[in-house]
Design an enzyme around this catalytic site. Sequence first.
Site, PDB file in Angstrom:
ATOM      1  N   ASP A 211       0.831  -1.210   0.000  1.00  0.00           N
ATOM      2  CA  ASP A 211       0.000   0.000   0.000  1.00  0.00           C
ATOM      3  C   ASP A 211       0.868   1.264   0.000  1.00  0.00           C
ATOM      4  O   ASP A 211       1.960   1.278   0.566  1.00  0.00           O
ATOM      5  CB  ASP A 211      -0.917  -0.022   1.234  1.00  0.00           C
ATOM      6  CG  ASP A 211      -2.138   0.879   1.051  1.00  0.00           C
ATOM      7  OD1 ASP A 211      -2.358   1.378  -0.073  1.00  0.00           O
ATOM      8  OD2 ASP A 211      -2.874   1.090   2.034  1.00  0.00           O
TER       9      ASP A 211
ATOM     10  N   ASN B  77     -10.774  -2.778  -5.804  1.00  0.00           N
ATOM     11  CA  ASN B  77      -9.990  -1.835  -6.606  1.00  0.00           C
ATOM     12  C   ASN B  77     -10.611  -1.566  -7.984  1.00  0.00           C
ATOM     13  O   ASN B  77     -10.226  -0.610  -8.669  1.00  0.00           O
ATOM     14  CB  ASN B  77      -8.542  -2.322  -6.776  1.00  0.00           C
ATOM     15  CG  ASN B  77      -7.700  -2.176  -5.519  1.00  0.00           C
ATOM     16  OD1 ASN B  77      -6.807  -2.987  -5.257  1.00  0.00           O
ATOM     17  ND2 ASN B  77      -7.965  -1.153  -4.707  1.00  0.00           N
ATOM     18  N   TRP B  78     -11.606  -2.378  -8.381  1.00  0.00           N
ATOM     19  CA  TRP B  78     -12.318  -2.087  -9.631  1.00  0.00           C
ATOM     20  C   TRP B  78     -13.078  -0.768  -9.541  1.00  0.00           C
ATOM     21  O   TRP B  78     -13.509  -0.217 -10.556  1.00  0.00           O
ATOM     22  CB  TRP B  78     -13.291  -3.219  -9.974  1.00  0.00           C
ATOM     23  CG  TRP B  78     -12.611  -4.510 -10.348  1.00  0.00           C
ATOM     24  CD1 TRP B  78     -12.561  -5.649  -9.600  1.00  0.00           C
ATOM     25  CD2 TRP B  78     -11.884  -4.796 -11.554  1.00  0.00           C
ATOM     26  NE1 TRP B  78     -11.851  -6.620 -10.259  1.00  0.00           N
ATOM     27  CE2 TRP B  78     -11.430  -6.131 -11.470  1.00  0.00           C
ATOM     28  CE3 TRP B  78     -11.582  -4.056 -12.706  1.00  0.00           C
ATOM     29  CZ2 TRP B  78     -10.673  -6.738 -12.480  1.00  0.00           C
ATOM     30  CZ3 TRP B  78     -10.839  -4.662 -13.716  1.00  0.00           C
ATOM     31  CH2 TRP B  78     -10.395  -5.984 -13.594  1.00  0.00           C
TER      32      TRP B  78
HETATM   33  C1  IPE Z   1      -5.544  -2.832  -0.495  1.00  0.00           C
HETATM   34  O1  IPE Z   1      -5.155  -1.506  -0.635  1.00  0.00           O
HETATM   35  C2  IPE Z   1      -5.387  -3.538  -1.801  1.00  0.00           C
HETATM   36  C3  IPE Z   1      -4.021  -3.673  -2.299  1.00  0.00           C
HETATM   37  C4  IPE Z   1      -2.929  -3.300  -1.702  1.00  0.00           C
HETATM   38  C5  IPE Z   1      -3.905  -4.305  -3.575  1.00  0.00           C
HETATM   39  P1  IPE Z   1      -6.231  -0.334  -0.877  1.00  0.00           P
HETATM   40  O2  IPE Z   1      -5.439   0.919  -0.877  1.00  0.00           O
HETATM   41  O3  IPE Z   1      -7.032  -0.640  -2.069  1.00  0.00           O
HETATM   42  O4  IPE Z   1      -7.147  -0.485   0.409  1.00  0.00           O
HETATM   43  P2  IPE Z   1      -8.031   0.602   1.162  1.00  0.00           P
HETATM   44  O5  IPE Z   1      -8.916   1.241   0.130  1.00  0.00           O
HETATM   45  O6  IPE Z   1      -7.094   1.568   1.787  1.00  0.00           O
HETATM   46  O7  IPE Z   1      -8.769  -0.222   2.171  1.00  0.00           O
HETATM   47  C1  IPE Z   2      -1.524   0.185  -3.463  1.00  0.00           C
HETATM   48  O1  IPE Z   2      -1.299   1.556  -3.496  1.00  0.00           O
HETATM   49  C2  IPE Z   2      -1.690  -0.407  -4.833  1.00  0.00           C
HETATM   50  C3  IPE Z   2      -3.045  -0.882  -5.142  1.00  0.00           C
HETATM   51  C4  IPE Z   2      -4.060  -0.872  -4.336  1.00  0.00           C
HETATM   52  C5  IPE Z   2      -3.259  -1.377  -6.490  1.00  0.00           C
HETATM   53  P1  IPE Z   2      -2.514   2.588  -3.550  1.00  0.00           P
HETATM   54  O2  IPE Z   2      -2.814   2.856  -4.986  1.00  0.00           O
HETATM   55  O3  IPE Z   2      -3.634   2.097  -2.736  1.00  0.00           O
HETATM   56  O4  IPE Z   2      -1.837   3.861  -2.903  1.00  0.00           O
HETATM   57  P2  IPE Z   2      -2.509   4.881  -1.874  1.00  0.00           P
HETATM   58  O5  IPE Z   2      -3.070   4.074  -0.755  1.00  0.00           O
HETATM   59  O6  IPE Z   2      -3.552   5.626  -2.627  1.00  0.00           O
HETATM   60  O7  IPE Z   2      -1.364   5.745  -1.451  1.00  0.00           O
HETATM   61 MG    MG Z   3      -4.096   2.324  -0.755  1.00  0.00          MG
END
Ligand code: IPE
Ligand code: IPE
Ligand code: MG
Length: 244
Positions: free
Chosen positions: A16, A64-65
């Site tokens: 993350d 994430n979709w």
């Molecule tokens: C969790 O991270 C999913 C991945 C790292 C692939 P997100 O950034 O999507 O999760 P939330 O929205 O903070 O819960």
């Molecule tokens: C994790 O990084 C990658 C995925 C969830 C695909 P993020 O894209 O969630 O990054 P932040 O949380 O917005 O910084």
């Molecule tokens: Mg994130």
Amino acid sequence: MGVVMAVPRHVACVMDGNGRWAAQRSLPRTAGHEAAEAAVMDVIEAARSSGVSWLSLYAFSTENWRRPSGEVDILMRLVRRAIRKHAPVLHTRGIRCRFLGMTDPRIPAPLVQDITDLMTLTRDNKRMTLTVAFDHGGRRDIVEAARSLIRSSTPADQVTEASFAEHLPYADTPDVDLVIRTSGEQRISNFMLWQVAYAEWVFPKVLWPDFRAAHFCECLDAYLRRQRRFGDVSPATMTGKGLR
Ligand code: IPE
Ligand code: IPE
Ligand code: MG
């Protein structure tokens, strides 16, 4: 009288902080996803050389979709590029690669093909199993297991935790010992819910694109200082009790 803790058998990472890494540099969020690749390769090698036998990486959740389609498209393209680039080295290093999730028809067909090829190429490797959670949701896996169990016509009174777990995807996966979630966020975000039931968690502040082997080793050290009791009163050794 110290209890000897061994290297965790199964480490899982919630990768993350890519978007925040990019924002700090006034770059588009996708630049953070691009920069994540170096961290992924460093962590795979650090885990392998530390003697971890199972490494799971959360790359894309069922939630994430919801992100803008432009970001999702670029993410899919970056994953494909990384697979094509690193497949030979993953294979040479004895890493068996698997992808957990992968049911949504929106995943581009050429990516599905490259993932299938990578899984086939590396399927007999023994040094470490790398599971990439991609289009993964922990609740979905549990629902799928329930469906599979019902289809098997198992009588209700014969359903146990162990027999239920046999219906989960990649049922041979051991329970997660250590979860590392970077960027300081402290939540599960629907990640391998069944398998993390008794995992230790660490929350390094570092954003995923900056995460390197040295950070990974710090997390292993933190794990080794923990006492795992699994509900008992005395600490269990690694060879001792788990949930299953
Ligand atoms: C969790 O991270 C999913 C991945 C790292 C692939 P997100 O950034 O999507 O999760 P939330 O929205 O903070 O819960
Ligand atoms: C994790 O990084 C990658 C995925 C969830 C695909 P993020 O894209 O969630 O990054 P932040 O949380 O917005 O910084
Ligand atoms: Mg994130």
